[in-house]
Design a protein around this motif. Structure first.
Motif, PDB file in Angstrom:
ATOM      1  N   LEU A  11       0.858  -1.179   0.000  1.00 38.78           N
ATOM      2  CA  LEU A  11       0.000   0.000   0.000  1.00 38.78           C
ATOM      3  C   LEU A  11       0.890   1.223   0.000  1.00 38.78           C
ATOM      4  O   LEU A  11       1.882   1.276   0.745  1.00 38.78           O
ATOM      5  N   LEU A  12       0.540   2.203  -0.815  1.00 39.39           N
ATOM      6  CA  LEU A  12       1.253   3.466  -0.829  1.00 39.39           C
ATOM      7  C   LEU A  12       0.628   4.353   0.232  1.00 39.39           C
ATOM      8  O   LEU A  12      -0.554   4.703   0.146  1.00 39.39           O
ATOM      9  N   LEU A  13       1.399   4.667   1.260  1.00 37.84           N
ATOM     10  CA  LEU A  13       0.912   5.485   2.369  1.00 37.84           C
ATOM     11  C   LEU A  13       1.054   6.962   2.014  1.00 37.84           C
ATOM     12  O   LEU A  13       2.084   7.369   1.462  1.00 37.84           O
ATOM     13  N   PRO A  14       0.059   7.771   2.356  1.00 36.28           N
ATOM     14  CA  PRO A  14       0.096   9.196   1.990  1.00 36.28           C
ATOM     15  C   PRO A  14       0.921  10.039   2.960  1.00 36.28           C
ATOM     16  O   PRO A  14       0.550  11.164   3.276  1.00 36.28           O
ATOM     17  N   VAL A  15       2.023   9.491   3.449  1.00 34.80           N
ATOM     18  CA  VAL A  15       2.885  10.215   4.389  1.00 34.80           C
ATOM     19  C   VAL A  15       4.343  10.003   4.003  1.00 34.80           C
ATOM     20  O   VAL A  15       4.685   9.027   3.334  1.00 34.80           O
ATOM     21  N   HIS A  17       8.407   9.273   4.544  1.00 30.02           N
ATOM     22  CA  HIS A  17       9.081   8.120   5.134  1.00 30.02           C
ATOM     23  C   HIS A  17       9.354   8.320   6.622  1.00 30.02           C
ATOM     24  O   HIS A  17       9.189   7.382   7.416  1.00 30.02           O
ATOM     25  N   ALA A  18       9.738   9.527   7.026  1.00 29.99           N
ATOM     26  CA  ALA A  18      10.027   9.785   8.435  1.00 29.99           C
ATOM     27  C   ALA A  18       8.791   9.548   9.294  1.00 29.99           C
ATOM     28  O   ALA A  18       8.875   8.951  10.364  1.00 29.99           O
ATOM     29  N   ARG A  19       7.638   9.996   8.833  1.00 28.91           N
ATOM     30  CA  ARG A  19       6.398   9.796   9.588  1.00 28.91           C
ATOM     31  C   ARG A  19       6.042   8.308   9.623  1.00 28.91           C
ATOM     32  O   ARG A  19       5.638   7.779  10.638  1.00 28.91           O
ATOM     33  N   ALA A  20       6.205   7.604   8.512  1.00 26.65           N
ATOM     34  CA  ALA A  20       5.889   6.176   8.461  1.00 26.65           C
ATOM     35  C   ALA A  20       6.777   5.379   9.414  1.00 26.65           C
ATOM     36  O   ALA A  20       6.335   4.394  10.002  1.00 26.65           O
ATOM     37  N   LEU A  21       8.005   5.822   9.601  1.00 30.79           N
ATOM     38  CA  LEU A  21       8.920   5.110  10.500  1.00 30.79           C
ATOM     39  C   LEU A  21       8.439   5.123  11.951  1.00 30.79           C
ATOM     40  O   LEU A  21       8.897   4.317  12.762  1.00 30.79           O
ATOM     41  N   SER A  22       7.480   5.990  12.274  1.00 27.83           N
ATOM     42  CA  SER A  22       6.940   5.999  13.636  1.00 27.83           C
ATOM     43  C   SER A  22       6.251   4.675  13.965  1.00 27.83           C
ATOM     44  O   SER A  22       6.067   4.342  15.132  1.00 27.83           O
ATOM     45  N   GLY A  96       6.740 -13.239   9.229  1.00 26.92           N
ATOM     46  CA  GLY A  96       6.492 -12.238   8.200  1.00 26.92           C
ATOM     47  C   GLY A  96       7.311 -10.991   8.370  1.00 26.92           C
ATOM     48  O   GLY A  96       8.274 -10.947   9.138  1.00 26.92           O
ATOM     49  N   GLU A  97       6.872  -9.961   7.645  1.00 22.85           N
ATOM     50  CA  GLU A  97       7.616  -8.713   7.621  1.00 22.85           C
ATOM     51  C   GLU A  97       6.694  -7.573   7.217  1.00 22.85           C
ATOM     52  O   GLU A  97       5.813  -7.732   6.378  1.00 22.85           O
ATOM     53  N   ILE A  98       6.916  -6.437   7.840  1.00 24.08           N
ATOM     54  CA  ILE A  98       6.358  -5.163   7.389  1.00 24.08           C
ATOM     55  C   ILE A  98       7.575  -4.323   7.029  1.00 24.08           C
ATOM     56  O   ILE A  98       8.475  -4.156   7.857  1.00 24.08           O
ATOM     57  N   ARG A  99       7.616  -3.822   5.802  1.00 25.03           N
ATOM     58  CA  ARG A  99       8.769  -3.034   5.365  1.00 25.03           C
ATOM     59  C   ARG A  99       8.292  -1.722   4.774  1.00 25.03           C
ATOM     60  O   ARG A  99       7.331  -1.689   4.000  1.00 25.03           O
ATOM     61  N   LEU A 100       8.970  -0.640   5.123  1.00 22.86           N
ATOM     62  CA  LEU A 100       8.632   0.692   4.655  1.00 22.86           C
ATOM     63  C   LEU A 100       9.714   1.176   3.699  1.00 22.86           C
ATOM     64  O   LEU A 100      10.903   1.118   4.026  1.00 22.86           O
ATOM     65  N   GLN A 106       5.897  10.022  -0.487  1.00 24.91           N
ATOM     66  CA  GLN A 106       5.063   9.011   0.150  1.00 24.91           C
ATOM     67  C   GLN A 106       5.925   7.827   0.584  1.00 24.91           C
ATOM     68  O   GLN A 106       7.137   7.825   0.395  1.00 24.91           O
ATOM     69  N   THR A 107       5.279   6.820   1.158  1.00 28.38           N
ATOM     70  CA  THR A 107       5.985   5.626   1.634  1.00 28.38           C
ATOM     71  C   THR A 107       5.220   4.384   1.212  1.00 28.38           C
ATOM     72  O   THR A 107       4.007   4.309   1.397  1.00 28.38           O
ATOM     73  N   GLU A 108       5.935   3.430   0.633  1.00 28.30           N
ATOM     74  CA  GLU A 108       5.313   2.154   0.299  1.00 28.30           C
ATOM     75  C   GLU A 108       5.458   1.225   1.504  1.00 28.30           C
ATOM     76  O   GLU A 108       6.543   1.072   2.056  1.00 28.30           O
TER      77      GLU A 108
END
Length: 168
Positions: A11-15, A17-22, A96-100, A106-108
Motif C-alpha cells: 500500500l502506498l501510504l500518503p505520508v 518516510h520519516a512519519r511512516a517510520l513511527s 512475516g515482515e512489514i517493510r517501509l 510518500q511511503t510504500e
C-alpha cells in the motif's frame, strides 16, 4: 487440515518516510491495528501471543480460531518489522515482515506473511475450497490492516517544530 499462507500486499501510504517510520516506535500499537485481533499477550520483551476472533464461516463449518506466537525484530535501518514463529504456542506457525520504503513524498508499505495454520476443522466435502477460502479471508484482513495503518498515519496531528535560533 493444514492451510499454508504465503501472502504479500503493498500500500502506498500518503505520508513521508520519516512519519511512516513511527510505526517502528510503537510495535504494540502497530500490530494492535490488525482486524479481528481479540487479544495480544506479551510473552517477553520481543515476543507476543496473538489470539484472533473466529475466521471463516461457522455455518459451513469452515471456521478457525487462529492463535500463534512470534518473536519480533525491529530493523530501523531497513525500515522493517520482522517476526519469526515461536513453536509451542497456539495452532499456527506464522512469520512475516512489514517493510517501509521511501517513494518520493510518500511511503510504500509491504506486508508479507508466510506460515501454516494447523488442524483447521473442515468437513471432507469442503476441503478443496477451504484453503483458498481461508487464505482469501486472511488476505482481506491484511488489506484492512494496511488501510487502517495508512489512515492512522495520515490523521496524526503533526508535531509542531520551531526553527532554531541563530546565534549572534
Amino acid at each position: 487440515m493444514n492451510i499454508n499462507l504465503d501472502i504479500e500486499r503493498r500500500l502506498l501510504l500518503p505520508v513521508d518516510h520519516a512519519r511512516a517510520l513511527s510505526l517502528l516506535d510503537d510495535l504494540e500499537g502497530t500490530i494492535g491495528r490488525f482486524p479481528n485481533l481479540k487479544t495480544l499477550t506479551r510473552l517477553a520483551d520481543d515476543s507476543y501471543l496473538w489470539q484472533m476472533r473466529t475466521m471463516g464461516v461457522r455455518i459451513a463449518k469452515i471456521a478457525h480460531d487462529l492463535s500463534y506466537a512470534a518473536r519480533y525484530e525491529i530493523d530501523r535501518d531497513a525500515g522493517a518489522i520482522r517476526w519469526q514463529p515461536l513453536k509451542g504456542h497456539g495452532n499456527a506457525l506464522i512469520g512475516g515482515e512489514i517493510r517501509l520504503a521511501e517513494k518520493g513524498a510518500q511511503t510504500e508499505m509491504l506486508f508479507k506473511v508466510e506460515g501454516v495454520m494447523h488442524d483447521v476443522p473442515v468437513p471432507l466435502l469442503y476441503r478443496p475450497l477451504a484453503g483458498p477460502f481461508i487464505v482469501s479471508k486472511m488476505t482481506t484482513l491484511i488489506e484492512r490492516f494496511l488501510a487502517r495503518t495508512g489512515e492512522a498515519l495520515a490523521t496524526k496531528i503533526p508535531v509542531k517544530t520551531f526553527p532554531k535560533k541563530k546565534s549572534s
